[in-house]
Design a protein around this motif. Structure first.
Motif, PDB file in Angstrom:
ATOM      1  N   ARG A 461     -12.362 -44.099 -47.348  1.00 57.66           N
ATOM      2  CA  ARG A 461     -11.267 -44.669 -48.155  1.00 57.66           C
ATOM      3  C   ARG A 461     -11.814 -45.401 -49.379  1.00 57.66           C
ATOM      4  N   ALA A 462     -12.924 -46.100 -49.193  1.00 60.26           N
ATOM      5  CA  ALA A 462     -13.521 -46.823 -50.318  1.00 60.26           C
ATOM      6  C   ALA A 462     -13.980 -45.864 -51.406  1.00 60.26           C
ATOM      7  N   VAL A 463     -14.606 -44.773 -51.018  1.00 58.12           N
ATOM      8  CA  VAL A 463     -15.084 -43.795 -52.005  1.00 58.12           C
ATOM      9  C   VAL A 463     -13.901 -43.178 -52.751  1.00 58.12           C
ATOM     10  N   LYS A 464     -12.848 -42.827 -52.018  1.00 60.14           N
ATOM     11  CA  LYS A 464     -11.676 -42.220 -52.666  1.00 60.14           C
ATOM     12  C   LYS A 464     -11.021 -43.186 -53.652  1.00 60.14           C
ATOM     13  N   ALA A 465     -10.999 -44.464 -53.321  1.00 56.33           N
ATOM     14  CA  ALA A 465     -10.419 -45.451 -54.229  1.00 56.33           C
ATOM     15  C   ALA A 465     -11.232 -45.545 -55.519  1.00 56.33           C
ATOM     16  N   ILE A 466     -12.552 -45.516 -55.387  1.00 48.55           N
ATOM     17  CA  ILE A 466     -13.410 -45.577 -56.584  1.00 48.55           C
ATOM     18  C   ILE A 466     -13.224 -44.338 -57.438  1.00 48.55           C
ATOM     19  N   LYS A 467     -12.995 -43.193 -56.794  1.00 44.33           N
ATOM     20  CA  LYS A 467     -12.788 -41.951 -57.558  1.00 44.33           C
ATOM     21  C   LYS A 467     -11.608 -42.093 -58.509  1.00 44.33           C
ATOM     22  N   HIS A 468     -10.549 -42.780 -58.081  1.00 52.77           N
ATOM     23  CA  HIS A 468      -9.357 -42.920 -58.914  1.00 52.77           C
ATOM     24  C   HIS A 468      -9.605 -43.794 -60.146  1.00 52.77           C
ATOM     25  N   MET A 469     -10.524 -44.760 -60.036  1.00 52.37           N
ATOM     26  CA  MET A 469     -10.735 -45.678 -61.152  1.00 52.37           C
ATOM     27  C   MET A 469     -11.951 -45.308 -61.998  1.00 52.37           C
ATOM     28  N   ARG A 492     -16.287 -54.547 -61.459  1.00 57.01           N
ATOM     29  CA  ARG A 492     -17.561 -53.934 -61.065  1.00 57.01           C
ATOM     30  C   ARG A 492     -18.465 -54.969 -60.391  1.00 57.01           C
ATOM     31  N   CYS A 493     -18.459 -56.178 -60.941  1.00 56.68           N
ATOM     32  CA  CYS A 493     -19.315 -57.225 -60.386  1.00 56.68           C
ATOM     33  C   CYS A 493     -18.888 -57.590 -58.965  1.00 56.68           C
ATOM     34  N   GLU A 494     -17.589 -57.682 -58.714  1.00 57.21           N
ATOM     35  CA  GLU A 494     -17.098 -58.025 -57.377  1.00 57.21           C
ATOM     36  C   GLU A 494     -17.452 -56.942 -56.362  1.00 57.21           C
ATOM     37  N   ILE A 495     -17.286 -55.680 -56.764  1.00 56.71           N
ATOM     38  CA  ILE A 495     -17.656 -54.577 -55.862  1.00 56.71           C
ATOM     39  C   ILE A 495     -19.157 -54.591 -55.608  1.00 56.71           C
ATOM     40  N   ALA A 496     -19.943 -54.822 -56.660  1.00 57.72           N
ATOM     41  CA  ALA A 496     -21.404 -54.844 -56.527  1.00 57.72           C
ATOM     42  C   ALA A 496     -21.851 -55.948 -55.585  1.00 57.72           C
ATOM     43  N   GLN A 497     -21.238 -57.117 -55.672  1.00 61.03           N
ATOM     44  CA  GLN A 497     -21.625 -58.227 -54.803  1.00 61.03           C
ATOM     45  C   GLN A 497     -21.379 -57.898 -53.329  1.00 61.03           C
ATOM     46  N   ALA A 560      -9.652 -50.909 -56.851  1.00 67.83           N
ATOM     47  CA  ALA A 560     -10.897 -51.656 -56.636  1.00 67.83           C
ATOM     48  C   ALA A 560     -10.785 -52.561 -55.418  1.00 67.83           C
ATOM     49  N   PHE A 561      -9.686 -53.306 -55.334  1.00 68.11           N
ATOM     50  CA  PHE A 561      -9.534 -54.207 -54.185  1.00 68.11           C
ATOM     51  C   PHE A 561      -9.314 -53.432 -52.895  1.00 68.11           C
ATOM     52  N   GLU A 562      -8.686 -52.268 -52.975  1.00 67.96           N
ATOM     53  CA  GLU A 562      -8.556 -51.406 -51.799  1.00 67.96           C
ATOM     54  C   GLU A 562      -9.938 -50.958 -51.331  1.00 67.96           C
ATOM     55  N   ALA A 563     -10.814 -50.590 -52.298  1.00 66.77           N
ATOM     56  CA  ALA A 563     -12.179 -50.171 -51.951  1.00 66.77           C
ATOM     57  C   ALA A 563     -12.959 -51.315 -51.322  1.00 66.77           C
ATOM     58  N   MET A 564     -12.818 -52.528 -51.874  1.00 65.36           N
ATOM     59  CA  MET A 564     -13.554 -53.671 -51.343  1.00 65.36           C
ATOM     60  C   MET A 564     -13.092 -54.020 -49.934  1.00 65.36           C
TER      61      MET A 564
END
Length: 605
Positions: A461-469, A492-497, A560-564
């Motif tokens: 689910r996280a990968v699919k969410a990133i694909k959309h953005m 990007r910074c929040e996901i990276a952390q 992004a928040f769905e991916a996180m």
């Protein structure tokens, strides 16, 4: 021709049996005894898998830190279960799942070889001297009653009792059959002396063990035949050596579907048994003198060849240990060179493609490792989809600066990478979990399988969410667009952390991991999502960004928040040890909502 070899072999064995049945009714008695004995061995093995499999696993996981402890486990487990095959299969499963080292696996095999000699002592010392058929009958009745109960533990105990009863009954049948057989025929006339006898009867012992898949059954036959005078003492020694060679076939069969580590262990088992057999054949004369000396010291009668054979069986296995233990390091290095580890393929399963049997510990360990493999592939794809590099982030001292400087476009076919490195692994994990869930596993193991399967779904689910953005992220971060670029860099910074924190979890010892930070991050995400909306609204009201850019960002921030959240869900399931679940719940209950909200506000600020 090779294709039909198994069918031809089976046909030859059946034809030989039918001919022997026709020639001698007493042979039918012996064959039936062997069949009952083998059925008892299978029943005993299955019973210990159901009753004591998890116990054996826990002991194995803790008792293989050193070579002597690994060998001690092999001796004890084989003596208790009377099945070196079961111990070998468990060892291959644990090694394939990465729970023990190759040296520990070889130590267990060494110990199992010595532990299997206890069967010869039981047969020669008790089976031929006591009317064990009297004990077999009540055990069969009690075992049958227990085996048909619903509770797995009681059913397993019933299989163990029934297996022991069948083994006793099989020994009694074989003993009676040889006694009747010896009254009509004298097979001792077929005895062969010298090197020819050694070679021929060694091959017969190996062949019998391969056919029956049990060195215990071969030793039972030769000890019973020896006690009834149907085989000479010298030839019986050779059969015992051959049985040691033939027993390696079980390990080879078990390793056929194992990974490269399991194949290494099977080859090591073969080398050890062949080396032991060759040494025993070369030193057969001094070994026989040593057997006579030890037997005299133990008070074994000179004409009690059955017990003297048991002494020999133990002595030459000790000889094998004396030869091979000092060479263990060299043997391990040879096995690692001979069967090299395959080059890592990030697109295919690495751990769950081995045959792990029905043992909970290696099943869960392999699935957990495969989940980490999937997460690693997904984390790299997520980073590259956001124009980031995972290695740069994990080595960075300031993630914010690293993200801001990562504005070079990373060209990749995201959909193709997702199909090859994420979706294919996810499908394999789902299939593996579904197959193992059909086995008779403890309820806690089935629950853990479901948790790890759900974790794999969260990663996807996280990968699919990133694909959309991805498209807008590339557009606004590779070329400066003012405040909208800063907003995307914040995402990007929040996901990276989160990805970096999960990487740190991977490097921690299991007992040091805690899911508290995940709950704190999850609460912080809700606060950050609301803050991002307010920030966009403010920038839109003051015309620092356009309405179109604001709409794009709001959509992408949702992804992004769905991916996180999905990454946090997966991490919580992957890195939480099953036996610590209740402790984690208790610790989480100590945090009230106000504390979580306060911690979230501090993180955002």
């Amino acid at each position: 021709m090779t294709r039909y070899a198994p069918q031809l072999q089976l046909g030859l064995i059946l034809a030989t049996l039918l001919l022997a049945f026709w020639l001698s009714a007493d042979f039918q008695h012996i064959a039936a005894g062997v069949a009952i004995f083998l059925l008892g061995m299978v029943m005993l093995e299955d019973g210990f898998k159901a009753l004591g499999g998890s116990v054996l696993e826990r002991i194995l996981a803790r008792a293989t830190g050193t070579l002597p402890r690994a060998m001690g486990f092999g001796v004890l487990a084989t003596a208790v279960t009377q099945s070196s095959s079961l111990v070998s299969v468990i060892s291959i499963s644990f090694l394939s799942a990465g729970l023990i080292t190759l040296q520990a696996g070889m130590g267990i095999i060494f110990g199992a070889n010595l532990g299997t000699t206890t069967g010869a002592w039981l047969i020669a010392g008790v089976g031929l001297k006591v009317d064990i058929a009297r004990y077999a009958m009540p055990m069969l009745a009690i075992g049958a009653v227990l085996m048909f109960q619903r509770a797995p533990a009681i059913r397993g105990a019933g299989q163990v009792v029934l297996g022991i009863g069948l083994i006793f009954l099989g020994i009694a049948f074989i003993k009676d059959g040889f006694d009747a057989f010896s009254a009509r025929f004298d097979l001792s006339q077929l005895a062969l002396a010298g090197l020819v006898g050694l070679a021929v009867y060694t091959l017969l012992g190996a062949a019998a063990t391969v056919v029956m898949q049990s060195s215990h059954a071969t030793m039972l036959l030769v000890i019973t035949a020896l006690a009834s005078g149907q085989i000479g003492y010298e030839n019986a020694l050779a059969v015992a050596i051959g049985a040691n060679i033939g027993t390696t076939v079980t390990a080879l069969i078990g390793a056929a579907s194992a990974n490269y580590q399991g194949k290494r262990l099977a080859l090591g088992h073969l080398i050890f048994n062949f080396a032991t057999a060759i040494a025993a054949l070369v030193l057969i004369v001094p070994l026989r003198h040593a057997v006579d000396l030890i037997s005299d010291l133990l008070g074994i009668r000179p004409d009690d060849f059955a017990l003297r054979l048991a002494v020999f069986h133990t002595l030459f296995n000790l000889l094998g240990l004396a030869i091979m233990v000092p060479l263990m390091a060299r043997l391990v290095r040879f096995l690692e060179r001979r069967i090299a580890a395959p080059a890592p393929n990030i697109s295919k399963p690495r751990y769950i493609n081995a045959d792990l049997g029905a043992f909970p510990a290696p099943i869960l360990a392999a699935l957990g490792n495969e989940l980490r493999h999937l997460h690693e592939n997904a984390a790299r794809l997520i980073c590259e989809g956001l124009n980031l590099r995972l290695d740069d982030l994990t080595q960075s001292k300031d993630i914010g600066v690293t993200v801001a400087r990562s504005n070079d476009p990373i060209l990749l076919d995201f959909e193709r990478r997702y199909e090859d490195k994420v979706k294919s692994l996810h499908a394999a994990i789902v299939e593996f979990s579904a197959q193992k869930a059909t086995l008779e596993l403890p309820a806690t193991t089935v629950t853990r399988l479901q948790e790890l399967r759900d974790a794999a779904g969260a990663v996807v689910r996280a990968v699919k969410a990133i694909k959309h953005m991805r498209r807008n992220t590339q557009r606004f971060t590779t070329v400066p667009h003012g405040e909208i670029t800063q907003l995307y860099d914040n995402l990007r910074c929040e996901i990276a952390q989160i990805l970096v924190e999960i990487e740190r979890l991977e490097g921690m010892a299991p007992e040091a991991r805690s899911s508290l930070w995940i709950e704190e991050e999850r609460a912080a995400l809700d606060h950050e999502a609301r803050a991002a909306v307010r920030q966009v609204e403010g920038a839109l009201q003051t015309r620092r960004i356009s309405a179109a850019d604001a709409t794009s960002f709001l959509n992408d921030s949702g992804y992004a928040f769905e991916a996180m959240r999905a990454l946090l869900d997966a991490a919580q399931l992957i890195y939480r040890p099953p036996d610590m679940a209740e402790a984690e719940i208790e610790r989480l209950l100590e945090l009230d909502d106000d504390e979580l909200t306060q911690k979230s506000a501090q993180d955002v600020s």
